[in-house]
Design a protein around this motif. Structure first.
Motif, PDB file in Angstrom:
ATOM      1  N   TYR A 259      -9.842 -24.791 -37.484  1.00  0.00           N
ATOM      2  CA  TYR A 259      -9.725 -26.255 -37.991  1.00  0.00           C
ATOM      3  C   TYR A 259      -9.490 -27.273 -36.805  1.00  0.00           C
ATOM      4  CZ  TYR A 259      -9.416 -24.579 -42.658  1.00  0.00           C
ATOM      5  OH  TYR A 259      -9.697 -23.957 -44.024  1.00  0.00           O
ATOM      6  N   LYS A 260      -9.392 -26.694 -35.516  1.00  0.00           N
ATOM      7  CA  LYS A 260      -9.056 -27.494 -34.476  1.00  0.00           C
ATOM      8  C   LYS A 260     -10.602 -27.993 -33.796  1.00  0.00           C
ATOM      9  CE  LYS A 260      -5.118 -25.120 -32.728  1.00  0.00           C
ATOM     10  NZ  LYS A 260      -4.503 -24.408 -31.563  1.00  0.00           N
ATOM     11  N   ALA A 261     -11.454 -27.452 -34.695  1.00  0.00           N
ATOM     12  CA  ALA A 261     -12.952 -28.104 -34.245  1.00  0.00           C
ATOM     13  C   ALA A 261     -13.529 -27.881 -35.702  1.00  0.00           C
ATOM     14  CB  ALA A 261     -13.778 -26.992 -33.408  1.00  0.00           C
ATOM     15  N   SER A 262     -13.310 -29.207 -36.267  1.00  0.00           N
ATOM     16  CA  SER A 262     -13.718 -29.617 -37.601  1.00  0.00           C
ATOM     17  C   SER A 262     -13.846 -30.742 -38.114  1.00  0.00           C
ATOM     18  CB  SER A 262     -12.739 -28.960 -38.646  1.00  0.00           C
ATOM     19  OG  SER A 262     -11.510 -29.160 -38.598  1.00  0.00           O
ATOM     20  N   PHE A 263     -14.805 -30.993 -38.945  1.00  0.00           N
ATOM     21  CA  PHE A 263     -15.064 -32.620 -39.720  1.00  0.00           C
ATOM     22  C   PHE A 263     -14.813 -32.494 -40.943  1.00  0.00           C
ATOM     23  CE2 PHE A 263     -17.799 -32.089 -35.714  1.00  0.00           C
ATOM     24  CZ  PHE A 263     -17.130 -32.914 -35.143  1.00  0.00           C
ATOM     25  N   LEU A 264     -14.125 -33.411 -41.514  1.00  0.00           N
ATOM     26  CA  LEU A 264     -13.913 -33.419 -42.983  1.00  0.00           C
ATOM     27  C   LEU A 264     -15.013 -33.852 -43.679  1.00  0.00           C
ATOM     28  CD1 LEU A 264     -11.754 -32.854 -45.212  1.00  0.00           C
ATOM     29  CD2 LEU A 264     -11.084 -35.204 -45.193  1.00  0.00           C
ATOM     30  N   VAL A 265     -15.630 -33.086 -44.619  1.00  0.00           N
ATOM     31  CA  VAL A 265     -17.005 -33.508 -45.461  1.00  0.00           C
ATOM     32  C   VAL A 265     -16.636 -33.078 -47.010  1.00  0.00           C
ATOM     33  CG1 VAL A 265     -18.357 -33.392 -43.529  1.00  0.00           C
ATOM     34  CG2 VAL A 265     -17.958 -31.368 -44.952  1.00  0.00           C
ATOM     35  N   GLY A 266     -17.625 -33.427 -47.701  1.00  0.00           N
ATOM     36  CA  GLY A 266     -17.455 -33.222 -49.351  1.00  0.00           C
ATOM     37  C   GLY A 266     -18.591 -33.429 -49.781  1.00  0.00           C
ATOM     38  N   ASP A 267     -18.916 -33.044 -51.029  1.00  0.00           N
ATOM     39  CA  ASP A 267     -19.919 -33.321 -51.959  1.00  0.00           C
ATOM     40  C   ASP A 267     -19.663 -34.105 -52.981  1.00  0.00           C
ATOM     41  OD1 ASP A 267     -21.848 -31.852 -50.418  1.00  0.00           O
ATOM     42  OD2 ASP A 267     -21.636 -30.012 -51.482  1.00  0.00           O
ATOM     43  N   ARG A 268     -20.505 -34.980 -53.634  1.00  0.00           N
ATOM     44  CA  ARG A 268     -20.471 -35.922 -54.647  1.00  0.00           C
ATOM     45  C   ARG A 268     -21.522 -35.510 -55.729  1.00  0.00           C
ATOM     46  NH1 ARG A 268     -16.521 -39.471 -55.544  1.00  0.00           N
ATOM     47  NH2 ARG A 268     -15.134 -39.663 -54.042  1.00  0.00           N
ATOM     48  N   ILE A 269     -21.271 -35.447 -57.117  1.00  0.00           N
ATOM     49  CA  ILE A 269     -22.298 -35.026 -57.856  1.00  0.00           C
ATOM     50  C   ILE A 269     -22.910 -36.376 -58.461  1.00  0.00           C
ATOM     51  CG2 ILE A 269     -22.751 -34.034 -60.137  1.00  0.00           C
ATOM     52  CD1 ILE A 269     -19.539 -32.913 -59.747  1.00  0.00           C
ATOM     53  N   ALA A 270     -24.227 -36.731 -58.242  1.00  0.00           N
ATOM     54  CA  ALA A 270     -24.776 -38.178 -58.487  1.00  0.00           C
ATOM     55  C   ALA A 270     -25.690 -38.026 -59.420  1.00  0.00           C
ATOM     56  CB  ALA A 270     -25.373 -38.647 -57.212  1.00  0.00           C
ATOM     57  N   LEU A 271     -25.839 -39.003 -60.184  1.00  0.00           N
ATOM     58  CA  LEU A 271     -26.670 -39.096 -61.484  1.00  0.00           C
ATOM     59  C   LEU A 271     -27.832 -40.061 -61.271  1.00  0.00           C
ATOM     60  CD1 LEU A 271     -27.363 -38.725 -64.525  1.00  0.00           C
ATOM     61  CD2 LEU A 271     -26.102 -40.842 -65.180  1.00  0.00           C
ATOM     62  N   LEU A 272     -29.078 -39.488 -61.344  1.00  0.00           N
ATOM     63  CA  LEU A 272     -30.265 -40.108 -60.975  1.00  0.00           C
ATOM     64  C   LEU A 272     -30.641 -41.251 -62.107  1.00  0.00           C
ATOM     65  CD1 LEU A 272     -32.612 -37.129 -59.696  1.00  0.00           C
ATOM     66  CD2 LEU A 272     -32.212 -39.114 -58.428  1.00  0.00           C
ATOM     67  N   LYS A 273     -31.127 -42.440 -61.483  1.00  0.00           N
ATOM     68  CA  LYS A 273     -31.655 -43.348 -62.251  1.00  0.00           C
ATOM     69  C   LYS A 273     -32.614 -42.853 -63.337  1.00  0.00           C
ATOM     70  CE  LYS A 273     -30.250 -47.402 -59.592  1.00  0.00           C
ATOM     71  NZ  LYS A 273     -30.751 -48.579 -58.928  1.00  0.00           N
ATOM     72  N   GLY A 274     -32.762 -43.065 -64.484  1.00  0.00           N
ATOM     73  CA  GLY A 274     -33.761 -42.605 -65.364  1.00  0.00           C
ATOM     74  C   GLY A 274     -33.794 -41.097 -65.573  1.00  0.00           C
ATOM     75  N   ALA A 275     -32.514 -40.587 -65.507  1.00  0.00           N
ATOM     76  CA  ALA A 275     -32.194 -38.816 -65.679  1.00  0.00           C
ATOM     77  C   ALA A 275     -33.012 -38.628 -67.181  1.00  0.00           C
ATOM     78  CB  ALA A 275     -30.860 -38.612 -65.501  1.00  0.00           C
ATOM     79  N   PRO A 276     -33.498 -37.578 -67.439  1.00  0.00           N
ATOM     80  CA  PRO A 276     -34.227 -37.340 -68.880  1.00  0.00           C
ATOM     81  C   PRO A 276     -33.033 -36.838 -69.660  1.00  0.00           C
ATOM     82  CG  PRO A 276     -34.770 -35.613 -67.162  1.00  0.00           C
ATOM     83  CD  PRO A 276     -34.263 -36.825 -66.429  1.00  0.00           C
ATOM     84  N   ASN A 277     -31.944 -36.169 -69.140  1.00  0.00           N
ATOM     85  CA  ASN A 277     -30.889 -35.703 -69.877  1.00  0.00           C
ATOM     86  C   ASN A 277     -29.769 -36.221 -69.597  1.00  0.00           C
ATOM     87  OD1 ASN A 277     -32.445 -33.279 -71.032  1.00  0.00           O
ATOM     88  ND2 ASN A 277     -32.811 -32.874 -69.047  1.00  0.00           N
ATOM     89  N   ARG A 278     -29.556 -37.648 -69.674  1.00  0.00           N
ATOM     90  CA  ARG A 278     -28.408 -38.494 -69.160  1.00  0.00           C
ATOM     91  C   ARG A 278     -27.165 -38.066 -69.777  1.00  0.00           C
ATOM     92  NH1 ARG A 278     -25.720 -42.905 -70.464  1.00  0.00           N
ATOM     93  NH2 ARG A 278     -24.922 -44.385 -68.621  1.00  0.00           N
ATOM     94  N   ASP A 279     -27.165 -38.380 -71.187  1.00  0.00           N
ATOM     95  CA  ASP A 279     -26.048 -38.004 -71.865  1.00  0.00           C
ATOM     96  C   ASP A 279     -25.450 -36.502 -71.628  1.00  0.00           C
ATOM     97  OD1 ASP A 279     -26.128 -40.369 -72.939  1.00  0.00           O
ATOM     98  OD2 ASP A 279     -26.863 -39.781 -74.903  1.00  0.00           O
ATOM     99  N   ASN A 280     -26.369 -35.483 -71.402  1.00  0.00           N
ATOM    100  CA  ASN A 280     -25.950 -34.014 -71.146  1.00  0.00           C
ATOM    101  C   ASN A 280     -25.402 -33.961 -69.769  1.00  0.00           C
ATOM    102  OD1 ASN A 280     -26.587 -33.249 -73.497  1.00  0.00           O
ATOM    103  ND2 ASN A 280     -28.529 -32.390 -73.040  1.00  0.00           N
ATOM    104  N   ALA A 281     -26.052 -34.829 -68.700  1.00  0.00           N
ATOM    105  CA  ALA A 281     -25.430 -34.803 -67.368  1.00  0.00           C
ATOM    106  C   ALA A 281     -24.055 -35.547 -67.303  1.00  0.00           C
ATOM    107  CB  ALA A 281     -26.529 -35.663 -66.726  1.00  0.00           C
ATOM    108  N   LEU A 282     -23.837 -36.575 -68.112  1.00  0.00           N
ATOM    109  CA  LEU A 282     -22.537 -36.971 -68.003  1.00  0.00           C
ATOM    110  C   LEU A 282     -21.340 -36.113 -68.626  1.00  0.00           C
ATOM    111  CD1 LEU A 282     -23.242 -40.677 -68.881  1.00  0.00           C
ATOM    112  CD2 LEU A 282     -22.518 -39.626 -66.688  1.00  0.00           C
ATOM    113  N   LYS A 283     -21.713 -35.389 -69.615  1.00  0.00           N
ATOM    114  CA  LYS A 283     -20.858 -34.429 -70.249  1.00  0.00           C
ATOM    115  C   LYS A 283     -20.823 -33.117 -69.202  1.00  0.00           C
ATOM    116  CE  LYS A 283     -22.655 -34.804 -74.999  1.00  0.00           C
ATOM    117  NZ  LYS A 283     -23.473 -33.945 -76.215  1.00  0.00           N
ATOM    118  N   LEU A 284     -21.591 -32.816 -68.395  1.00  0.00           N
ATOM    119  CA  LEU A 284     -21.408 -31.836 -67.332  1.00  0.00           C
ATOM    120  C   LEU A 284     -20.339 -32.271 -66.397  1.00  0.00           C
ATOM    121  CD1 LEU A 284     -22.025 -28.966 -66.269  1.00  0.00           C
ATOM    122  CD2 LEU A 284     -24.048 -30.154 -64.971  1.00  0.00           C
TER     123      LEU A 284
END
Length: 357
Positions: A259-284
């Motif tokens: 950890y003495k040689a490290s960078f803090l990073v992370g992932d986000r869950i992004a919702l695409l514009k026009g997602a075909p299963n938008r409601d299900n995606a938000l449920k997930l």
């Protein structure tokens, strides 16, 4: 099947065969609901499937379909789909830095309204849900190395990564559309202090990278490539994701990290514009944020930090021990300047591509 028809039905066989063919290629009207999410595959996806996707499907009946791509491919594909209006994914995983960029905002839905339900939620971190997406996990990009005999010196800093005499063996670095972390490691190895790292001195970083280039045997583009390269003995020291290093350690491979040689990073869950299963995606997405048990199980396997403090408390003592500690963040781990990186992303990539060729 046709041979079971009575003789009198022979005259209808061509028409019936056509109907059977049409039925075989047409999706059934009662097809199960689904949500499609793009991720980077391998051990990462396996952990998410077991901890998050499968429990979600069991609870809702909604199937989670995963698409595997590199980070660069995901961003390019997502942008192209939104631009053409032909969107086939619902969600994709993007880095926390990129999720704050203008390019990200142009192709993803603003989740501000969706996030209101999680505001002031006890146990959730303040940044668990934001306009650019929900926080999947926080982790680190760091120096990982093949372990040797007990008592032997081990590399701890980026300067050690560059010290090929004291720590012999081939090296590995990432090579995708996000070169800031390689340049930052080079500057730290060259003596730049962590509080003076940004803005990055690109010329100085490239000059330092020239010194280690002959020892780099693997420029990986995906987490799976970094894992396979270590398994194959292609490198002894590498800049890789903690989540992949932890998965390899759990397999019993001789790997450790600093950890003495490290960078803090992370992932986000992004919702695409026009997602075909938008409601299900938000449920997930909501299922993830509402489920400390799912977060704990995934981060137990990946040694990541979940967005819920309740999830951390559900993780084993061993898993909590391998996570970055408060002292690591205070004293060693670099928190990147996301605003500077996003502002200079095009320049960084141009200079990188000119050098790496």
């Amino acid at each position: 099947m046709l041979s079971l028809l009575p003789r009198s039905a022979k005259i209808f066989r061509p028409a019936l065969a056509g109907l059977l063919y049409i039925a075989s290629i047409a999706p059934p009207a009662f097809a199960a609901e689904q949500v499609i999410i793009a991720s980077t595959g391998g051990a990462y996806d396996r952990a998410l499937k077991e901890a998050w996707f499968d429990p979600f499907t069991k609870a809702t009946g909604i199937e989670v379909v995963t698409v595997v791509a590199t980070n660069a491919e995901m961003r390019a594909k997502a942008a192209a789909m939104v631009k053409t209006g032909n969107v086939s994914w619902d969600l994709y995983l993007d880095g926390e830095i990129q999720a704050a960029s203008k390019a990200h905002r142009e192709i993803t839905e603003d989740l501000t309204e969706f996030c209101r339900q999680f505001a002031d939620r006890p146990g959730l971190s303040a940044n668990a849900c934001a306009a650019g997406g929900a926080l999947l996990q926080s982790t680190a990009t760091l120096l990982a190395y093949r372990t040797g005999k007990p008592g032997e010196p081990v590399p701890e800093s980026w300067a050690d990564m560059w010290d090929t005499e004291k720590f012999p063996g081939d090296r590995a670095f990432p090579n995708f559309d996000d070169p800031w972390r390689v340049m930052a490691a080079a500057l730290l190895a060259d003596g730049v202090s962590r509080d003076e790292l940004f803005p990055l001195d690109i010329d100085r970083a490239i000059a330092k990278l020239e010194q280690i280039r002959p020892s780099v045997s693997l420029w990986w583009k995906t987490g799976d490539q970094s894992v396979q390269g270590f398994r194959n003995g292609d490198y002894s020291l590498g800049q890789i994701w903690l989540t992949r290093a932890k998965a390899m350690q759990d397999e019993g491979l001789p790997i450790a990290w600093s950890y003495k040689a490290s960078f803090l990073v992370g992932d986000r869950i992004a919702l695409l514009k026009g997602a075909p299963n938008r409601d299900n995606a938000l449920k997930l997405v909501a299922f993830w944020l509402n489920s400390p048990a799912a977060q704990a199980k995934a981060c137990e396997a990946l040694s990541c930090t979940p967005p819920s403090r309740d999830a951390v408390s559900l993780m084993s003592a061993e898993a909590r021990r391998t996570m970055p500690q408060a002292d690591d963040v205070r004293d060693h781990i670099i928190v990147p300047d996301a605003e500077w990186i996003n502002t200079n992303a095009a320049l960084l990539l141009q200079r990188w591509n000119e050098w790496i060729r």
